[in-house]
Motif scaffolding. Sequence first.
Motif, short mmCIF file in Angstrom:
data_model
loop_
_atom_site.label_atom_id
_atom_site.label_comp_id
_atom_site.label_asym_id
_atom_site.label_seq_id
_atom_site.Cartn_x
_atom_site.Cartn_y
_atom_site.Cartn_z
N UNK A 189 0.96 11.10 -10.37
CA UNK A 189 -0.28 11.85 -10.59
C UNK A 189 -0.20 13.25 -10.00
N UNK A 190 0.50 13.40 -8.88
CA UNK A 190 0.57 14.70 -8.22
C UNK A 190 -0.12 14.67 -6.87
N UNK A 191 0.32 15.52 -5.97
CA UNK A 191 -0.17 15.50 -4.60
C UNK A 191 -1.64 15.87 -4.49
N UNK A 192 -2.15 16.65 -5.43
CA UNK A 192 -3.52 17.14 -5.33
C UNK A 192 -4.55 16.07 -5.69
N UNK A 193 -4.25 15.22 -6.65
CA UNK A 193 -5.25 14.30 -7.19
C UNK A 193 -4.91 12.82 -6.99
N UNK A 194 -3.78 12.51 -6.40
CA UNK A 194 -3.32 11.12 -6.44
C UNK A 194 -4.20 10.15 -5.69
N UNK A 205 0.82 -1.21 0.00
CA UNK A 205 0.00 0.00 0.00
C UNK A 205 0.86 1.26 0.00
N UNK A 206 1.89 1.27 0.83
CA UNK A 206 2.78 2.44 0.86
C UNK A 206 3.51 2.62 -0.46
N UNK A 207 3.88 1.50 -1.08
CA UNK A 207 4.56 1.57 -2.39
C UNK A 207 3.63 2.18 -3.44
N UNK A 208 2.38 1.72 -3.48
CA UNK A 208 1.43 2.22 -4.47
C UNK A 208 1.08 3.68 -4.19
N UNK A 209 0.93 4.05 -2.92
CA UNK A 209 0.67 5.45 -2.56
C UNK A 209 1.80 6.35 -3.05
N UNK A 210 3.04 5.90 -2.85
CA UNK A 210 4.19 6.70 -3.28
C UNK A 210 4.23 6.80 -4.79
N UNK A 211 3.93 5.70 -5.48
CA UNK A 211 3.92 5.72 -6.94
C UNK A 211 2.86 6.69 -7.46
N UNK A 212 1.65 6.61 -6.89
CA UNK A 212 0.57 7.49 -7.34
C UNK A 212 0.89 8.95 -7.04
N UNK A 213 1.44 9.22 -5.85
CA UNK A 213 1.78 10.60 -5.48
C UNK A 213 2.83 11.17 -6.42
#
Length: 235
Positions: free
Chosen positions: A74-79, A63-71
Amino acid sequence: QLSEISVGQHYYWQISNFQVHGQTLMTSWFVISLIMIIAFLSNLNMKKIPLAKSFQNLAEFVTEFILDLARTQVGKEDYLNWVPFLGAVFLFIFVSNWGGALLPWKLLELPNGELAAPTNDINTTVALALLTSFSYFYAGISKKGLSYFGRYVQPTPFLLPINVLEDFTKPLSLSFRLFGNLLADELVIAVLVSLVPLFVPVPLMLLGLFTSAIQALVFSTLAGAYIGESVEDHH
């Protein structure tokens, strides 16, 4: 038609007026079921500090890996809106690739064709690529409305054909990159096993596991980058 592209023989199911690759559906359901079972086990008896060798610890790491990838992509506002999609894509491709490399699918006989990783079927990779295309169009239109299409004439209207062509080539490159790499890896290992059945193919099989994981990362990273490109503000 892409639906008619295939390598080898297939076990076809007739559903209404459509023919589908039955072995691909069976292995896809297996992969999805395995992911759901691990997710369920990860949520049993959850602890504030999970044990080192536990499903909860594995789930938190992923979960932390995917959160970091998305952030990052995609960007902090919409990830946060796209973590479920990117996570689902990454896990499906990763488990499919590793399942194809580790599980002895060929020991299970079918009336026709043979079992293999779902991502070893061009129809699966094309479907994943089209889902990614729909996602970044939806992301851009839902945030910017019809002004999203203004990106096609930036920085100059002369680039309109090139920008449109780029969006058509994105799903093609995603699908054929994933399919081609996995197919090449399986063919090389199959040839080496037939020529030198002992020891020599083992390092290549380990390399195949590494490249399978990299393919899952590359696909989900590009998917996140395309979505991030759609939602970013152009000034």
